[in-house]
Scaffold this motif. Sequence first.
Motif, PDB file in Angstrom:
ATOM      1  N   MET A   1      32.157   3.678  24.876  1.00 19.06           N
ATOM      2  CA  MET A   1      31.181   4.669  24.405  1.00 19.06           C
ATOM      3  C   MET A   1      30.739   4.396  22.968  1.00 19.06           C
ATOM      4  SD  MET A   1      32.770   8.175  26.046  1.00 19.06           S
ATOM      5  CE  MET A   1      31.519   9.243  25.334  1.00 19.06           C
ATOM      6  N   GLY A   2      31.096   3.227  22.445  1.00 21.77           N
ATOM      7  CA  GLY A   2      30.634   2.848  21.110  1.00 21.77           C
ATOM      8  C   GLY A   2      31.452   3.414  19.977  1.00 21.77           C
ATOM      9  N   CYS A   3      32.665   3.914  20.279  1.00 20.35           N
ATOM     10  CA  CYS A   3      33.518   4.472  19.224  1.00 20.35           C
ATOM     11  C   CYS A   3      33.920   3.377  18.238  1.00 20.35           C
ATOM     12  CB  CYS A   3      34.758   5.097  19.864  1.00 20.35           C
ATOM     13  SG  CYS A   3      35.766   6.001  18.704  1.00 20.35           S
ATOM     14  N   ARG A   4      33.839   3.690  16.931  1.00 17.72           N
ATOM     15  CA  ARG A   4      34.148   2.703  15.889  1.00 17.72           C
ATOM     16  C   ARG A   4      35.324   3.114  15.014  1.00 17.72           C
ATOM     17  NH1 ARG A   4      33.143  -1.935  17.131  1.00 17.72           N
ATOM     18  NH2 ARG A   4      33.704  -0.857  19.049  1.00 17.72           N
ATOM     19  N   SER A   5      35.975   4.214  15.334  1.00 25.85           N
ATOM     20  CA  SER A   5      37.185   4.625  14.620  1.00 25.85           C
ATOM     21  C   SER A   5      38.125   5.239  15.637  1.00 25.85           C
ATOM     22  CB  SER A   5      36.850   5.646  13.520  1.00 25.85           C
ATOM     23  OG  SER A   5      38.033   6.171  12.949  1.00 25.85           O
ATOM     24  N   ILE A   6      39.252   4.559  15.894  1.00 24.13           N
ATOM     25  CA  ILE A   6      40.204   5.025  16.902  1.00 24.13           C
ATOM     26  C   ILE A   6      41.566   5.225  16.263  1.00 24.13           C
ATOM     27  CG2 ILE A   6      38.988   3.995  18.852  1.00 24.13           C
ATOM     28  CD1 ILE A   6      40.844   1.623  18.714  1.00 24.13           C
ATOM     29  N   GLU A   7      42.407   6.044  16.928  1.00 27.25           N
ATOM     30  CA  GLU A   7      43.709   6.394  16.370  1.00 27.25           C
ATOM     31  C   GLU A   7      44.837   5.790  17.189  1.00 27.25           C
ATOM     32  OE1 GLU A   7      44.149  10.564  15.721  1.00 27.25           O
ATOM     33  OE2 GLU A   7      42.246  10.745  14.650  1.00 27.25           O
ATOM     34  N   LEU A   8      45.852   5.307  16.467  1.00 23.89           N
ATOM     35  CA  LEU A   8      47.068   4.780  17.101  1.00 23.89           C
ATOM     36  C   LEU A   8      48.261   5.488  16.473  1.00 23.89           C
ATOM     37  CD1 LEU A   8      44.945   2.179  16.631  1.00 23.89           C
ATOM     38  CD2 LEU A   8      46.721   1.030  17.939  1.00 23.89           C
ATOM     39  N   ASP A   9      48.899   6.350  17.242  1.00 23.45           N
ATOM     40  CA  ASP A   9      50.069   7.111  16.774  1.00 23.45           C
ATOM     41  C   ASP A   9      51.310   6.368  17.240  1.00 23.45           C
ATOM     42  OD1 ASP A   9      51.223   9.130  15.433  1.00 23.45           O
ATOM     43  OD2 ASP A   9      50.669  10.733  16.803  1.00 23.45           O
TER      44      ASP A   9
ATOM     45  N   GLY B   1      25.257  12.608  22.073  1.00 20.27           N
ATOM     46  CA  GLY B   1      23.813  12.516  21.870  1.00 20.27           C
ATOM     47  C   GLY B   1      23.449  11.903  20.533  1.00 20.27           C
ATOM     48  N   TRP B   2      24.174  12.278  19.496  1.00 18.12           N
ATOM     49  CA  TRP B   2      23.886  11.779  18.148  1.00 18.12           C
ATOM     50  C   TRP B   2      24.041  10.263  18.071  1.00 18.12           C
ATOM     51  CZ3 TRP B   2      21.324  13.200  14.140  1.00 18.12           C
ATOM     52  CH2 TRP B   2      21.547  12.618  12.887  1.00 18.12           C
ATOM     53  N   PHE B   3      25.083   9.737  18.699  1.00 25.36           N
ATOM     54  CA  PHE B   3      25.357   8.308  18.578  1.00 25.36           C
ATOM     55  C   PHE B   3      24.663   7.467  19.660  1.00 25.36           C
ATOM     56  CE2 PHE B   3      28.810   9.979  15.926  1.00 25.36           C
ATOM     57  CZ  PHE B   3      28.631   9.179  14.799  1.00 25.36           C
ATOM     58  N   LEU B   4      23.737   8.083  20.406  1.00 26.89           N
ATOM     59  CA  LEU B   4      22.882   7.289  21.279  1.00 26.89           C
ATOM     60  C   LEU B   4      21.881   6.473  20.460  1.00 26.89           C
ATOM     61  CD1 LEU B   4      21.983   9.799  24.147  1.00 26.89           C
ATOM     62  CD2 LEU B   4      23.492   7.806  24.303  1.00 26.89           C
ATOM     63  N   GLN B   5      21.537   6.974  19.271  1.00 27.73           N
ATOM     64  CA  GLN B   5      20.524   6.305  18.453  1.00 27.73           C
ATOM     65  C   GLN B   5      21.083   5.028  17.817  1.00 27.73           C
ATOM     66  OE1 GLN B   5      19.472   8.588  14.790  1.00 27.73           O
ATOM     67  NE2 GLN B   5      21.211   9.893  15.299  1.00 27.73           N
ATOM     68  N   ASN B   6      20.169   4.234  17.275  1.00 28.48           N
ATOM     69  CA  ASN B   6      20.522   2.971  16.627  1.00 28.48           C
ATOM     70  C   ASN B   6      21.261   2.037  17.582  1.00 28.48           C
ATOM     71  OD1 ASN B   6      20.274   1.324  14.342  1.00 28.48           O
ATOM     72  ND2 ASN B   6      22.300   1.877  13.587  1.00 28.48           N
ATOM     73  N   GLY B   7      20.777   2.017  18.827  1.00 27.21           N
ATOM     74  CA  GLY B   7      21.353   1.108  19.806  1.00 27.21           C
ATOM     75  C   GLY B   7      22.739   1.479  20.278  1.00 27.21           C
ATOM     76  N   GLY B   8      23.192   2.720  19.983  1.00 26.94           N
ATOM     77  CA  GLY B   8      24.537   3.126  20.387  1.00 26.94           C
ATOM     78  C   GLY B   8      25.623   2.289  19.742  1.00 26.94           C
ATOM     79  N   CYS B   9      25.333   1.742  18.536  1.00 23.44           N
ATOM     80  CA  CYS B   9      26.286   0.820  17.892  1.00 23.44           C
ATOM     81  C   CYS B   9      27.419   1.537  17.174  1.00 23.44           C
ATOM     82  CB  CYS B   9      25.554  -0.099  16.916  1.00 23.44           C
ATOM     83  SG  CYS B   9      25.015   0.708  15.382  1.00 23.44           S
ATOM     84  N   GLY B  10      27.388   2.886  17.152  1.00 21.43           N
ATOM     85  CA  GLY B  10      28.480   3.630  16.525  1.00 21.43           C
ATOM     86  C   GLY B  10      28.284   3.901  15.051  1.00 21.43           C
TER      87      GLY B  10
END
Length: 935
Positions: free
Chosen positions: A339-347, A585-594
Amino acid sequence: MPSEKKISSANDCISFMQAGCELKKVRPNSRIYNRFFTLDPDLQALRWEPSKKDLEKAKLDISAIKEIRLGKNTETFRNNGLADQICEDCAFSILHGENYESLDLVANSADVANIWVSGLRYLVSRSKQPLDFMEGNQNTPRFMWLKTVFQAADVDGNGIMLEDTSVELIKQLNPTLKEAKIRLKFKEIQKSKEKLTTRVTEEEFCEAFCELCTRPEVYFLLVQISKNKEYLDANDLMLFLEAEQGVTHITEDICLDIIKRYELSEEGRQKGFLAIDGFTQYLLSSECDIFDPEQKKVAQDMTQPLSHYYINASHNTYLIEDQFRGPADINGYVRALKMGCRSIELDVSDGSDNEPILCNRNNMTTHVSFRSVIEVINKFAFIASEYPLILCLGNHCSLPQQKVMVQQMKKVFGNKLYTEAPLLSESYLPSPEKLKRMIIVKGKKLPSDPDVLEGEVTDEDEEAEMSRRMSVDYNGEQKQIRLCRELSDLVSICKSVQYRDFELSMKSQNYWEICSFSETEASRIANEYPEDFVNYNKKFLSRIYPSAMRIDSSNLNPQDFWNCGCQIVAMNFQTPGPMMDLHTGWFLQNGGCGYVLRPSIMRDEVSYFSANTKGIVPGVSPLALHIKIISGQNFPKPKGACAKGDVIDPYVCVEIHGIPADCSEQRTKTVQQNSDNPIFDETFEFQVNLPELAMIRFVVLDDDYIGDEFIGQYTIPFECLQPGYRHVPLRSFVGDIMEHVTLFVHIAITNRSGGGKAQKRSLSVRMGKKVREYTMLRNIGLKTIDDIFKIAVHPLREAIDMRENMQNAIVSIKELCGLPPVASLKQCLLTLSSRLITSDNTPSVSLVMKDSFPYLEPLGAIPDVQKKMLAAYDLGQGDLLKNAKNEAIENMKQIQLACLSCGLSKAPSSGAEAKSKRSLEAIEEKESSEENGKL
């Protein structure tokens, strides 16, 4: 029960008008009368009753009609004190006689208004051969095509086929139709003809297809833009795309190519016309999507510092259920990264056999190994986006297992790991462009002394920290953990530090240090120090995570923190709903690059912005957004709803999300028991003060006395909207696109001054005239600088006056042309052209160029009504547009192009034609050259 007959041809409109219906007749004296209107059987006159006049006077000859206007677009409507109570889409006016007198009417529904407007326009356009329609539908291009389809399927050549075969054939032509609905339609047709057999004739097949597959709202649109034909030629399509859809650089060849790709009949493709079925397919295609295709690829400047972007971020990425009992699952990372996520968490915690693990510490029974997680991350990290990925490490491991983590990350990620030390000579973080395909570790860091191989740092366990703070015996001390040098060295430009206050941060925080805020703390700061929060985020990254009290993993409202410039607002991807809709919806823009570039007012060092600003944002021009919800298509029954059986009663909510001054919501009426093609025909207008931060959310609900049920939604950034007639692809509750489920809408975006509702002219509203708003300058407290900028106040005031005067003049032109404020000048000239062509098909005015500006000059005597329109045009064009060059340049191009296409320009010779082209080129050259000259 028999279904209501749809309007699918001019013949249907004429039949409806001959049967008659009640319309409201509006008079200039603010009185409204109910009258029954009918069309004469011989199609020569329109009559109404009751009337004080005798029967021969209570009529209007079709031959006297000059124009039919849809909407409240005459002086009578504008001056009527009850106009606000009249629906725009139900109103229409008939202009007649040499002085263009108006008969102003209001229908009970927008559908009925469209029938009268379409039928009357058809009659007026064919006034010389008023009985043409009597030929019926049998010889139209559409029927000829349907006959060939039927004959191809009629293998026996008997002119009849089994009902099952006919049903299957219609389903092939229109896959969205339900079989039961098609069979019901055949039964209705056969019952009306008192037939006992279920075999279907060619005529019955054509009739069933037209009634089932014709969308009335699309038919009315086609008739309107085709100048009352029942198909579009290339020229009609070109004008529609330019004037209505906002498409630039359109050519006849492009239009012919569209016709070849979407027209269903071979005859239409060869002759270059688009009938109703092909036009419907075109409107439903991706070419008419509401989402701007330019934003489907990376379209923003990616060379700004990281702190200048909103970043698509996930919270507790390893969870696919709630955070209280949900198990850890590796698929959480797959979903987020896709889904183009660019910040993920590892606990990360200690596991058995010296193998670090990820687990929900409220549910230790299920866990996944750290190695398998980073292998999945490495595989999917740059599938959806090649821009940097931030790993937010929650480190709860012992020193030996921390070293195992480091070894595994180095082995799996290799040179993707970004470990370069930040440069002291820089003031800002590197850009996403520079960090392409890099993995950045966010975490705690030891002091730079290389001799220190391990040490204590504050714990990154956010939930535990919040719990401690909320406990009765909390003494303000933070829990300490041991950190090894090897893990510390993997942290470079995202070093986690504790937030104290803005004054201390602005003085001593390094640009590569990042603060994390709990939802509660960030909300408090956003309310108390909104300007400081924005200024802080110009240079530093802020990460916001949901409150620990959200044990059901519900989501915070990301807009609240985007408004303050917070870049990393972490969301629970596993929890669908309105907040996740906004995020997706917000991160659909700019090519969905995150990565989404923040508004310049939130990036520039010298700018000032508060999210709590009321009304107009300094330095930003507000816009008016006009949304018409026309119809819906193929709405499914809400999941879990069973009280009403298969019927639904849909309505549409339009929500505007953005800064508080922009937030608004309006809803349509409910359409009873219609899920296939409910017609809403309602228009809404919103003022948007900061378009770059605004989003529009369309929500369709089922009106139920127990509780309204969700049907579908679609959320889109304001900057990604395409103007014109568009289909909105609705998404399910979990965010999946639903096949064939759409909303049909019309979008128009205008400036606030020239594009708002037309100003009323009655005495009752003069006292409430809106005061003109001027841009103000804010003192910064340094006298020398404040004094220098004071001299800009007067020029700014003059510029605003100039712009508003020009926009008001253009509104007057639109009103005189009988068009709504959302219309363009090109549409005005196209409308005006029909009145400026004489009976012998010669223009009564001509386009001339004076100092590279287009003017309209009369060719002899013209009626007073036309003089009034030309005077309004001269005021707007000659005196004001010339002074507001930057805003007027597009308007002038539209005027000249419209006049050339309508034959209003003086072009008797090739030399004159060449001169017109050179004049147009001169306008385009002025655009580029004068931008660099003085205003």
